[in-house]
Design a protein around this motif. Structure first.
Motif, PDB file in Angstrom:
ATOM      1  N   THR A 165      15.523  15.214   9.347  1.00 54.99           N
ATOM      2  CA  THR A 165      15.235  16.545   8.845  1.00 54.99           C
ATOM      3  C   THR A 165      14.103  16.450   7.841  1.00 54.99           C
ATOM      4  O   THR A 165      14.085  15.583   6.987  1.00 54.99           O
ATOM      5  N   GLY A 166      13.163  17.392   7.902  1.00 54.65           N
ATOM      6  CA  GLY A 166      12.054  17.385   6.970  1.00 54.65           C
ATOM      7  C   GLY A 166      10.781  16.990   7.661  1.00 54.65           C
ATOM      8  O   GLY A 166      10.721  16.791   8.868  1.00 54.65           O
ATOM      9  N   SER A 167       9.697  16.848   6.902  1.00 61.99           N
ATOM     10  CA  SER A 167       8.405  16.591   7.510  1.00 61.99           C
ATOM     11  C   SER A 167       7.743  15.334   6.990  1.00 61.99           C
ATOM     12  O   SER A 167       6.637  15.001   7.394  1.00 61.99           O
ATOM     13  N   GLU A 168       8.408  14.589   6.068  1.00 54.94           N
ATOM     14  CA  GLU A 168       7.729  13.458   5.453  1.00 54.94           C
ATOM     15  C   GLU A 168       7.841  12.172   6.280  1.00 54.94           C
ATOM     16  O   GLU A 168       6.873  11.452   6.468  1.00 54.94           O
ATOM     17  N   THR A 169       9.049  11.869   6.760  1.00 51.60           N
ATOM     18  CA  THR A 169       9.261  10.641   7.516  1.00 51.60           C
ATOM     19  C   THR A 169      10.213  10.907   8.648  1.00 51.60           C
ATOM     20  O   THR A 169      10.816  11.954   8.747  1.00 51.60           O
ATOM     21  N   LYS A 170      10.378   9.922   9.498  1.00 53.06           N
ATOM     22  CA  LYS A 170      11.303  10.034  10.615  1.00 53.06           C
ATOM     23  C   LYS A 170      12.372   8.959  10.496  1.00 53.06           C
ATOM     24  O   LYS A 170      12.105   7.834  10.097  1.00 53.06           O
ATOM     25  N   ALA A 171      13.598   9.329  10.853  1.00 57.12           N
ATOM     26  CA  ALA A 171      14.705   8.382  10.779  1.00 57.12           C
ATOM     27  C   ALA A 171      14.556   7.305  11.836  1.00 57.12           C
ATOM     28  O   ALA A 171      14.053   7.546  12.921  1.00 57.12           O
ATOM     29  N   GLN A 172      15.016   6.102  11.464  1.00 51.69           N
ATOM     30  CA  GLN A 172      15.015   4.999  12.408  1.00 51.69           C
ATOM     31  C   GLN A 172      16.175   5.162  13.382  1.00 51.69           C
ATOM     32  O   GLN A 172      17.185   5.788  13.063  1.00 51.69           O
ATOM     33  N   PRO A 173      16.074   4.639  14.593  1.00 53.67           N
ATOM     34  CA  PRO A 173      17.185   4.718  15.543  1.00 53.67           C
ATOM     35  C   PRO A 173      18.428   4.055  14.968  1.00 53.67           C
ATOM     36  O   PRO A 173      18.336   3.102  14.192  1.00 53.67           O
ATOM     37  N   PRO A 174      19.605   4.533  15.298  1.00 56.04           N
ATOM     38  CA  PRO A 174      20.841   3.945  14.791  1.00 56.04           C
ATOM     39  C   PRO A 174      20.926   2.462  15.146  1.00 56.04           C
ATOM     40  O   PRO A 174      20.592   2.056  16.248  1.00 56.04           O
ATOM     41  N   LYS A 175      21.371   1.637  14.164  1.00 56.17           N
ATOM     42  CA  LYS A 175      21.444   0.200  14.384  1.00 56.17           C
ATOM     43  C   LYS A 175      22.874  -0.324  14.362  1.00 56.17           C
ATOM     44  O   LYS A 175      23.142  -1.383  14.894  1.00 56.17           O
ATOM     45  N   HIS A 176      23.746   0.385  13.692  1.00 59.26           N
ATOM     46  CA  HIS A 176      25.122  -0.105  13.586  1.00 59.26           C
ATOM     47  C   HIS A 176      26.047   1.053  13.293  1.00 59.26           C
ATOM     48  O   HIS A 176      25.611   2.151  12.967  1.00 59.26           O
ATOM     49  N   ASN A 177      27.321   0.787  13.393  1.00 64.75           N
ATOM     50  CA  ASN A 177      28.331   1.766  13.028  1.00 64.75           C
ATOM     51  C   ASN A 177      28.966   1.367  11.706  1.00 64.75           C
ATOM     52  O   ASN A 177      29.234   0.189  11.469  1.00 64.75           O
ATOM     53  N   ASN A 178      29.209   2.342  10.837  1.00 65.15           N
ATOM     54  CA  ASN A 178      30.042   2.089   9.665  1.00 65.15           C
ATOM     55  C   ASN A 178      31.436   2.678   9.903  1.00 65.15           C
ATOM     56  O   ASN A 178      31.738   3.104  11.014  1.00 65.15           O
ATOM     57  N   ARG A 179      32.241   2.729   8.874  1.00 66.94           N
ATOM     58  CA  ARG A 179      33.639   3.150   9.054  1.00 66.94           C
ATOM     59  C   ARG A 179      33.786   4.577   9.575  1.00 66.94           C
ATOM     60  O   ARG A 179      34.824   4.935  10.123  1.00 66.94           O
ATOM     61  N   LEU A 180      32.774   5.396   9.359  1.00 68.65           N
ATOM     62  CA  LEU A 180      32.879   6.798   9.757  1.00 68.65           C
ATOM     63  C   LEU A 180      32.787   6.981  11.270  1.00 68.65           C
ATOM     64  O   LEU A 180      33.058   8.075  11.779  1.00 68.65           O
ATOM     65  N   ALA A 181      32.402   5.930  11.993  1.00 66.29           N
ATOM     66  CA  ALA A 181      32.182   6.064  13.431  1.00 66.29           C
ATOM     67  C   ALA A 181      33.460   6.389  14.196  1.00 66.29           C
ATOM     68  O   ALA A 181      33.395   6.903  15.312  1.00 66.29           O
ATOM     69  N   SER A 182      34.619   6.120  13.608  1.00 66.73           N
ATOM     70  CA  SER A 182      35.873   6.424  14.298  1.00 66.73           C
ATOM     71  C   SER A 182      36.438   7.787  13.894  1.00 66.73           C
ATOM     72  O   SER A 182      37.540   8.148  14.301  1.00 66.73           O
ATOM     73  N   SER A 183      35.669   8.542  13.099  1.00 65.52           N
ATOM     74  CA  SER A 183      36.124   9.863  12.664  1.00 65.52           C
ATOM     75  C   SER A 183      35.982  10.874  13.785  1.00 65.52           C
ATOM     76  O   SER A 183      35.242  10.690  14.747  1.00 65.52           O
ATOM     77  N   LYS A 184      36.672  11.987  13.655  1.00 57.39           N
ATOM     78  CA  LYS A 184      36.510  13.113  14.572  1.00 57.39           C
ATOM     79  C   LYS A 184      35.589  14.191  13.989  1.00 57.39           C
ATOM     80  O   LYS A 184      34.986  14.963  14.717  1.00 57.39           O
ATOM     81  N   SER A 185      35.476  14.225  12.672  1.00 56.12           N
ATOM     82  CA  SER A 185      34.660  15.233  12.002  1.00 56.12           C
ATOM     83  C   SER A 185      33.187  15.084  12.374  1.00 56.12           C
ATOM     84  O   SER A 185      32.595  14.011  12.200  1.00 56.12           O
ATOM     85  N   PRO A 186      32.542  16.148  12.878  1.00 53.32           N
ATOM     86  CA  PRO A 186      31.107  16.070  13.169  1.00 53.32           C
ATOM     87  C   PRO A 186      30.279  15.688  11.947  1.00 53.32           C
ATOM     88  O   PRO A 186      29.269  14.985  12.072  1.00 53.32           O
ATOM     89  N   TYR A 187      30.681  16.137  10.763  1.00 55.65           N
ATOM     90  CA  TYR A 187      29.925  15.799   9.551  1.00 55.65           C
ATOM     91  C   TYR A 187      30.003  14.307   9.259  1.00 55.65           C
ATOM     92  O   TYR A 187      28.983  13.670   8.947  1.00 55.65           O
TER      93      TYR A 187
END
Length: 801
Positions: free
Chosen positions: A57-79
């Motif tokens: 989001t924004g116009s300054e830089t672009k996010a790098q492609p995902p490299k790993h999962n942290n603990r939130l990866a098993s959540s159901k919440s979209p946020y």
């Protein structure tokens, strides 16, 4: 806000040893270890691919492609899933995180937001995706992410602290906690580098970490003392001197109307200046206040507000639905996220406006909300998703999201769309259609967004549709008949809707929240009661929603509501639950009970009324404060919730206690049980010292008016027949805030919920008969439908009052 704010606010500011630099945030709020590898299911992988496609989001830089999962990866919440690939070592709200904080004696950094929050995306992109910032966070803190919509109990506790310590709040909310969960410092959005008069996020992190390492004992003492003060303050008894007496409702009404009239924006409607929220609880109160006061100026405030909201940029004129709030006083530029709770409440408000005025414009706004819900927010099984994001990719080739990209238009885009579909305008040339359309919606060749309301420049050269004049003005300017203009605008908007659907869509939060679906159930039921040709469609949608809630968000064995479940979007019928289920909060019960009461009035389905009674009994058991009165927001002994709060502010949504006060009053009349009225009285008295009462709690003041003035009982006596149905439909078409409808069927007397009413009222001369009673004083019975409608017109229609 919550009860006892004044006491806590002064105490907090003097007690805290730790202070952070004064924060000025562009986000608004209305009074709003180690990286672990996680096994992710195929369904979650599919959801993550949807969430992370073009997440920058924004116009300054672009996010790098995902490299790993942290603990939130098993959540159901979209946020939480949006943050599942951050280098930050995030935990969800869980005992594992708290235990580690206690073991390592580290502060907790708590970040609270929601998936459609623009500034949450900005802070993630600028800070949480940044490896250097993440290294500072991981070194000094135990980092926890919370979805405020999934865990409103956590959000409300720490938002109270933020509001009291800083005077304002918002999301993302950033709070630093002791290992015992006591808050020490808080803010909202922090930039990656010092700007806007705010310190950089890393500077704040390092400053707080240094203070913790060098002066830990004083911070722990401050946290412990603060926590005890919050608990003590929430356990305070009601102010006996402020208790309501006979006549109090009228005095509070006069006070509230004075405040509302003072704050009313005479030029653009609404209350106060920008940012402007719909504030539907305020509009509901004013509708009710008009019927009590018979003051047309009161009705004008609410009708003008609904009119300006409907004509403003906050309304999606292309297809339907409303954005969360306007950033400009004239309702033109907006924050584009669309939230389910706004759609449900505004659908009800416009339906009520239609009942009082028979305005086709108001009915149209409500129906377009319905169409938007059906197409874009509905799960195949009948529930509704939480909302859509403000940000999206401008084109499919882009990787950087910007706010408003999905909704804004250049002059040329509309011109080309009309040319490409010119045969759809029949006898009107595309050039003339374009001229009429751009005039009606105030579109400009270089865009119609003032740079002052577009600080990021995302809308440069773009247009947001707004109706500055009226349909009559456009017809007069182009010498058109109203029906010709109506058809032209419908055709043009349908053309642009199809073009827009080819754009990258904003992120859809596929969380299905019980409370917000309760608000939608109310809105659908009130819209069905308008008596239009689409009544059956509205009512069928409401019925399927009720069945969804009973099937997927209710534990019938334990008679408990669940807070939410999770879909996948589109036509995918997948539904998931959290591994550790989150049980419903006060709002889930109160809002759904209200929805069921409204649905009963629309359908006379006794099963809905019975379920409302069952849920009320559960709500009383789980949340009622036997000692002091009123309802806590969370259950007793809820794990890791430091204080049980009682909310005392109606904002974008009404607070649970306000809705509960009305529910109790209505249930007392349906079931002829004084215990409900007594509980409602104790609830109302608990909040009697809130001042100004009707401004802070407009929905609760409406409940107080019902409680003191009494309800309007409509008893329809007759068999289940077309005549009986006709009488009931006539009653439903009018806005009567305290109306309850009881069908007294002489052929099935044992099925009545109120046996006193069943025994009292009889058919006259063998005809279906209607009795209208106010506070147990009844008018003469009516057996003629035309006479019934005339009587109701005299008492409950704008032109007759």
């Amino acid at each position: 806000m919550f009860r006892g704010k004044t006491l806590c606010q002064s105490w907090i500011r003097s007690a805290l040893a730790l202070t952070t630099p004064q924060i000025q945030t562009p986000r608004v709020w209305q009074l709003d270890d180690r990286t672990t590898t996680t096994v992710v299911t195929a369904a979650q992988q599919k959801k993550q691919q949807h969430l992370f496609r073009g997440m920058a989001t924004g116009s300054e830089t672009k996010a790098q492609p995902p490299k790993h999962n942290n603990r939130l990866a098993s959540s159901k919440s979209p946020y939480l899933l949006q943050h599942a690939h951050n280098p930050v070592d995030w935990y969800p709200w869980c005992e594992e995180a708290f235990e580690r904080a206690r073991k390592e004696q580290k502060l907790i950094f708590l970040s609270v937001g929601y998936s459609t929050c623009h500034w949450c995306h900005v802070m993630e992109h600028e800070s949480f995706e940044d490896a250097e910032t993440a290294a500072v966070m991981n070194k000094h803190f135990i980092n926890i992410k919370v979805d405020r919509e999934e865990r409103p109990d956590i959000d409300k506790v720490y938002m109270q602290f933020l509001l009291m310590s800083k005077g304002s709040g918002g999301w993302p909310m950033s709070v630093w906690l002791t290992p015992d969960l006591a808050p020490l410092a808080a803010g909202t959005y922090f930039p990656p580098k010092a700007r806007y008069g705010m310190p950089s996020f890393t500077n704040v992190l390092e400053s707080i970490a240094k203070k913790w390492n060098t002066d830990r004992d004083s911070l722990l003492k401050a946290g412990s003392t603060l926590l005890q003060a919050l608990v003590t303050n929430q356990n305070a008894a009601a102010d006996g001197e402020a208790a309501f007496e006979p006549g109090s409702a009228d005095a509070k009404l006069a006070e509230a109307l004075g405040v509302h009239q003072q704050r009313f924006d005479q030029q653009h409607a609404g209350f106060g200046r920008e940012p402007k929220f719909p504030e539907v609880p305020r509009l509901n109160f004013l509708f009710h206040a008009y019927l009590v006061s018979k003051d047309v100026d009161v009705l004008d405030m609410v009708l003008k507000t609904l009119d300006h909201i409907g004509r403003g940029g906050i309304n999606d004129h292309i297809f339907g639905g409303f954005a969360r709030y306007a950033t400009t006083r004239d309702w033109h530029n907006v924050h584009f996220e669309k939230m389910l709770y706004d759609q449900g409440q505004l659908m009800a408000a416009y339906a009520n406006g239609y009942k009082l005025t028979r305005s086709d414009l108001f009915l149209g706004y409500a129906d377009r909300i319905y169409e938007y819900l059906i197409k874009d927010l509905r799960h195949p099984a009948g529930g509704f998703y939480a909302g859509e994001d403000a940000d999206s990719l401008p084109t499919h080739a882009d990787t950087v999201k910007v706010e408003g990209a999905f909704y804004a238009w250049t002059w040329q885009e509309i011109q080309e769309a009309f040319q490409a579909t010119k045969t759809r305008f029949n006898d009107v040339s595309p050039e003339r259609a374009f001229e009429i359309y751009t005039f009606h919606y105030d579109l400009k060749p270089k865009g119609n967004i003032p740079p002052s309301s577009d600080p990021h420049g995302h809308l440069t050269g773009k247009n947001i549709l707004i109706v500055r004049g009226s349909e009559e003005d456009t017809c007069a300017n182009f010498n058109l008949e109203p029906e010709v203009l109506k058809q032209l605008l419908q055709t043009a908007n349908d053309i642009l809707h199809k073009v827009r659907d080819q754009r990258p869509r904003p992120h859809l939060d596929t969380k299905i929240i019980c409370a917000w679906n309760g608000l939608v159930l109310s809105g659908l039921s009130k819209l069905a009661n308008c008596g239009t040709a689409k009544r059956d469609a509205y009512l069928q949608t409401a019925k399927e929603l009720l069945q969804f809630l009973r099937t997927h968000l209710y534990d019938a064995e334990k008679q408990l509501l669940l807070r939410s479940c999770y879909g996948a979007g589109g036509e995918d019928a997948t539904l998931e639950q959290n591994a550790v289920r989150i049980e419903g909060f006060l709002d889930d019960y109160a809002f759904l009970i209200k929805g069921l009461l409204d649905y009963y009035k629309a359908s006379l389905d006794m099963s809905a009324l019975r379920w409302a009674k069952e849920l009320q009994e559960t709500q009383d058991k789980l949340f009622w404060d036997d000692k002091n009165g009123a309802y806590f927001f969370s259950q007793q002994n809820a794990p890791n919730v430091i204080v049980r709060l009682k909310e005392d502010h109606d904002g974008a949504e009404p607070c649970g206690n306000s809705v509960a006060a009305r529910n109790l009053t209505i249930l007392s009349h349906y079931y002829d049980e004084d215990a409900y009225l007594q509980r409602a009285a104790k609830l109302l008295n608990y909040f009697a010292d809130v001042s100004p009462f009707g401004h802070a709690l407009p929905e609760m003041l409406s409940a107080l008016l019902l409680h003191e003035h009494g309800l309007d009982l409509v008893a329809v006596v007759g068999p289940d027949s077309p005549d009986t149905t006709r009488f009931v439909e006539i009653c439903r078409k009018f806005y009567i805030p305290g109306m309850i409808i009881v069908h007294c069927d002489p052929q099935h007397p044992d099925e009545a919920c109120n046996q006193r009413v069943q025994r009292k009222f009889k058919m006259v001369n063998g005809k279906t008969t209607v009795y209208i009673c106010h506070d147990r004083v009844c008018r003469m019975p009516v057996t003629d439908p035309a006479q019934l409608e005339e009587n109701l017109m005299d008492n409950f229609f704008k032109e007759r009052i």
